[in-house]
Write a protein that holds these residues in place. Structure first.
Motif: not given
Length: 159
Positions: A100-102, A70-71, A75-79, A93-98
């Protein structure tokens, strides 16, 4: 059910399913993410926000390893991690917009790549695979039923 598969049949089935999954995943994700990272991102995208403990159970990894995974995704802006407002001891933990798109891109690409490979097969083999799909799905359910939240989401999407 009577044992209709001998040891060699079972080995062939297991190896074929594993090769398909590895090959499609490798062609889509390349070296950018590990299979476990892709799986965690997919689970969080479908079910999140989700408690780390529940996520560890679904993914079958220990909490320390999950925290590292998860870390890296964070760090990759995904979570993104957040404290549960109802219980400050629980990390969700939640998915970021980035993220979700990924995830949507990875899912779409896996489907596209699998489709390309299927189109290279004789049509009769494609029909045989479609005919076998209910049995393959039943096997997946026997091996590990979908989490209740995932099943409810699938039911909702089917409507």
């Amino acid at each position: 059910m009577p044992d209709v598969f001998d040891h060699d049949d079972l080995a062939r089935l297991r190896i074929a399913l594993a090769r398909i999954g590895r090959t499609v995943d490798r062609q889509v994700r390349g070296d950018a993410m590990t299979r476990t990272q892709v799986s965690v991102l997919g689970t969080v995208s479908r079910l999140g926000p989700i408690a780390m403990g529940e996520l560890a159970e679904i993914e079958g990894v220990n909490p320390t390893m999950l925290s590292r995974i998860v870390g890296k995704l964070e760090n990759g802006g995904l979570l993104a991690r957040e404290t549960d407002p109802g219980d400050r001891r629980v990390v969700r933990v939640a998915a970021t917009e980035h993220g979700l798109r990924t995830q949507e891109h990875l899912r779409s690409e896996r489907t596209r790549v699998l489709g390309e490979h299927l189109r290279r097969m004789p049509e009769s083999h494609g029909r045989d695979l479609l005919d076998a799909l209910p049995a393959i799905e039943a096997l997946a359910d026997v091996l590990g039923p979908r989490p209740v939240r995932d099943t409810a989401l699938a039911d909702e999407q089917a409507r």
